[in-house]
Scaffold this active site. Structure first.
Site, PDB file in Angstrom:
ATOM      1  N   ARG A 155       5.799  -9.384  -0.025  1.00  0.00           N
ATOM      2  CA  ARG A 155       6.052  -9.636   1.383  1.00  0.00           C
ATOM      3  C   ARG A 155       7.560  -9.850   1.535  1.00  0.00           C
ATOM      4  O   ARG A 155       8.228 -10.337   0.619  1.00  0.00           O
ATOM      5  CB  ARG A 155       5.299 -10.884   1.855  1.00  0.00           C
ATOM      6  CG  ARG A 155       3.787 -10.787   1.706  1.00  0.00           C
ATOM      7  CD  ARG A 155       3.128 -12.099   2.116  1.00  0.00           C
ATOM      8  NE  ARG A 155       1.676 -12.050   2.011  1.00  0.00           N
ATOM      9  CZ  ARG A 155       0.983 -12.424   0.936  1.00  0.00           C
ATOM     10  NH1 ARG A 155       1.632 -12.886  -0.135  1.00  0.00           N
ATOM     11  NH2 ARG A 155      -0.331 -12.348   0.920  1.00  0.00           N
ATOM     12  N   LYS A 179       1.635 -16.790  -0.302  1.00  0.00           N
ATOM     13  CA  LYS A 179       0.957 -17.585   0.720  1.00  0.00           C
ATOM     14  C   LYS A 179       0.073 -18.636   0.068  1.00  0.00           C
ATOM     15  O   LYS A 179      -0.545 -18.388  -0.966  1.00  0.00           O
ATOM     16  CB  LYS A 179       0.107 -16.679   1.611  1.00  0.00           C
ATOM     17  CG  LYS A 179       0.899 -15.915   2.653  1.00  0.00           C
ATOM     18  CD  LYS A 179      -0.035 -15.183   3.603  1.00  0.00           C
ATOM     19  CE  LYS A 179       0.732 -14.503   4.726  1.00  0.00           C
ATOM     20  NZ  LYS A 179      -0.173 -13.808   5.673  1.00  0.00           N
ATOM     21  N   HIS A 254       6.887  -4.324   5.581  1.00  0.00           N
ATOM     22  CA  HIS A 254       5.464  -4.409   5.266  1.00  0.00           C
ATOM     23  C   HIS A 254       4.855  -3.029   5.069  1.00  0.00           C
ATOM     24  O   HIS A 254       3.831  -2.891   4.383  1.00  0.00           O
ATOM     25  CB  HIS A 254       4.722  -5.163   6.374  1.00  0.00           C
ATOM     26  CG  HIS A 254       3.699  -6.120   5.851  1.00  0.00           C
ATOM     27  ND1 HIS A 254       4.022  -7.254   5.125  1.00  0.00           N
ATOM     28  CD2 HIS A 254       2.337  -6.105   5.900  1.00  0.00           C
ATOM     29  CE1 HIS A 254       2.912  -7.898   4.789  1.00  0.00           C
ATOM     30  NE2 HIS A 254       1.876  -7.212   5.247  1.00  0.00           N
ATOM     31  N   ARG A 257       4.836  -2.317   1.475  1.00  0.00           N
ATOM     32  CA  ARG A 257       3.729  -3.046   0.825  1.00  0.00           C
ATOM     33  C   ARG A 257       2.418  -2.273   1.019  1.00  0.00           C
ATOM     34  O   ARG A 257       1.656  -2.093   0.068  1.00  0.00           O
ATOM     35  CB  ARG A 257       3.638  -4.438   1.430  1.00  0.00           C
ATOM     36  CG  ARG A 257       2.486  -5.316   0.943  1.00  0.00           C
ATOM     37  CD  ARG A 257       2.658  -6.710   1.548  1.00  0.00           C
ATOM     38  NE  ARG A 257       1.453  -7.526   1.485  1.00  0.00           N
ATOM     39  CZ  ARG A 257       1.124  -8.300   0.453  1.00  0.00           C
ATOM     40  NH1 ARG A 257       1.885  -8.339  -0.616  1.00  0.00           N
ATOM     41  NH2 ARG A 257       0.027  -9.045   0.495  1.00  0.00           N
ATOM     42  N   HIS A 280      -3.736 -11.377  -2.174  1.00  0.00           N
ATOM     43  CA  HIS A 280      -4.727 -11.676  -1.147  1.00  0.00           C
ATOM     44  C   HIS A 280      -5.712 -12.713  -1.673  1.00  0.00           C
ATOM     45  O   HIS A 280      -6.204 -12.592  -2.803  1.00  0.00           O
ATOM     46  CB  HIS A 280      -5.503 -10.405  -0.757  1.00  0.00           C
ATOM     47  CG  HIS A 280      -4.686  -9.426   0.018  1.00  0.00           C
ATOM     48  ND1 HIS A 280      -4.985  -8.076   0.092  1.00  0.00           N
ATOM     49  CD2 HIS A 280      -3.562  -9.597   0.765  1.00  0.00           C
ATOM     50  CE1 HIS A 280      -4.105  -7.473   0.851  1.00  0.00           C
ATOM     51  NE2 HIS A 280      -3.228  -8.364   1.264  1.00  0.00           N
ATOM     52  N   TYR A 289      -7.532  -1.382   3.234  1.00  0.00           N
ATOM     53  CA  TYR A 289      -6.891  -0.170   2.755  1.00  0.00           C
ATOM     54  C   TYR A 289      -7.878   0.941   2.416  1.00  0.00           C
ATOM     55  O   TYR A 289      -7.490   2.093   2.285  1.00  0.00           O
ATOM     56  CB  TYR A 289      -6.042  -0.464   1.509  1.00  0.00           C
ATOM     57  CG  TYR A 289      -4.901  -1.399   1.766  1.00  0.00           C
ATOM     58  CD1 TYR A 289      -3.762  -0.987   2.447  1.00  0.00           C
ATOM     59  CD2 TYR A 289      -4.953  -2.715   1.333  1.00  0.00           C
ATOM     60  CE1 TYR A 289      -2.708  -1.854   2.694  1.00  0.00           C
ATOM     61  CE2 TYR A 289      -3.900  -3.593   1.572  1.00  0.00           C
ATOM     62  CZ  TYR A 289      -2.782  -3.157   2.245  1.00  0.00           C
ATOM     63  OH  TYR A 289      -1.759  -4.018   2.498  1.00  0.00           O
TER      64      TYR A 289
END
Length: 325
Positions: A155, A179, A254, A257, A280, A289
């Site tokens: 990110r 995150k 992004h 990514r 994730h 995706y």
């Protein structure tokens, strides 16, 4: 704004920072969404969190749905939902503190549009990577940034926080805190390691940040508090690369990514591995995706799977003859 509500909000932001260990960006987003909500609440004459009702929140959601920005564009459904999520989180915090407030679970999220994923085709990635081809320090830095984003799937906020000591060029891998303060391993391609090595070798400074500004002039937003390039500056570098490469669509970090994840899946990577590399928390997020790769799989099937010929395509066989090999 009501002093009582403001005090509750200030306490909530401290709670997010200290108890929940939320990032500065997350807290800033909460401030934005809740400030907008409380401006609406204040206009309705509500002075305490105990007076917030479901009807009041519904009125706010109607306001969000009708809102238009300076360009006349409405708020995306997902952005509207972010406001509701912020309100629910704030109410849950208040419930934990023993306050008598609207039950958070009474606020359902609206149905959002399918998430749109922007990614680059292989030829667009190549064009982007060659947008900065000079030997100047800024060009070397910018090429390294592009290669890093595509190779690692970082990110942009994660890239901006990196320090030079974080990177091990020989191993071609390093850890990053993403995150939720979760640590994961990301990997450098040979191209990324090569261009990052060129950039670091050309540096003549002792700044600990991995990517820094190399001009004495420029917007203050180009650097963050640690001295490294800000998220905004990296976004600008990627956008300018796309323009120089002749890519007509707007390209954000992004998108690289997304491109990395799509490329991995198209070439046979399993979903769980991609989930780990992207950081994730749930494989459900990574599954977004799969619809991008389904079309590719269909094309592979049509190109390589043996199809039976229709009766009209079969040659007329004489009695006693066979077409079998």
């Amino acid at each position: 704004m009501s002093s009582g509500i403001k005090k509750d909000l200030d306490d909530f932001y401290i709670y997010l920072e200290v108890a929940e260990q939320k990032s500065d960006l997350t807290i800033r987003n909460y401030r934005h969404y809740l400030h907008r909500f409380l401006d609406f609440v204040e206009a309705k004459g509500v002075g305490s969190v105990e007076a917030i009702t479901e009807e009041l929140v519904t009125g706010f959601r109607v306001w969000l749905n009708r809102y238009r920005d300076e360009q006349g564009e409405p708020l995306k459904k997902v952005t509207q939902n972010y406001h509701v999520i912020a309100i629910r989180t704030f109410l849950r915090y208040l419930v934990k503190r023993g306050r008598t407030v609207l039950a958070p679970d009474q606020l359902d999220l609206g149905k959002a549009e399918p998430r749109q994923i922007q990614f680059l085709e292989n030829d667009e990635v190549e064009q982007l990577m060659h947008a900065y081809g000079g030997d100047g320090i800024a060009s070397l830095r910018n090429r390294a940034i592009l290669e890093m984003l595509y190779s690692t799937g970082l990110r942009v906020s994660e890239l901006a926080r990196l320090g030079s000591k974080n990177i091990n060029l020989e191993r071609g891998e390093f850890s990053v805190i993403g995150k939720g303060k979760k640590e994961r391993i990301v990997f450098l391609s040979q191209d990324a390691a090569f261009h990052l090595g060129r950039y670091l070798s050309a540096r003549q400074d002792d700044d600990p940040a991995l990517f820094i500004r190399h001009t004495k002039t420029g917007p203050a937003l180009e650097i963050d508090q640690s001295g490294g390039l800000s998220v905004r500056a990296i976004e600008r570098i990627v956008d300018q690369a796309a323009q120089q490469a002749g890519i007509t669509k707007r390209v954000f970090p992004h998108a690289l990514r997304h491109s990395m994840a799509t490329d991995l899946l198209v070439n046979g990577a399993d979903l769980r591995s991609v989930q780990e590399m992207l950081g994730h928390s749930s494989v459900t997020t990574t599954q977004v995706y799969t619809h991008l790769t389904n079309q590719h799989l269909k094309e592979v099937h049509q190109a390589f799977h043996r199809r039976r010929k229709s009766a009209a395509d079969e040659p007329d066989n004489k009695p006693g003859e066979t077409t079998e090999d």
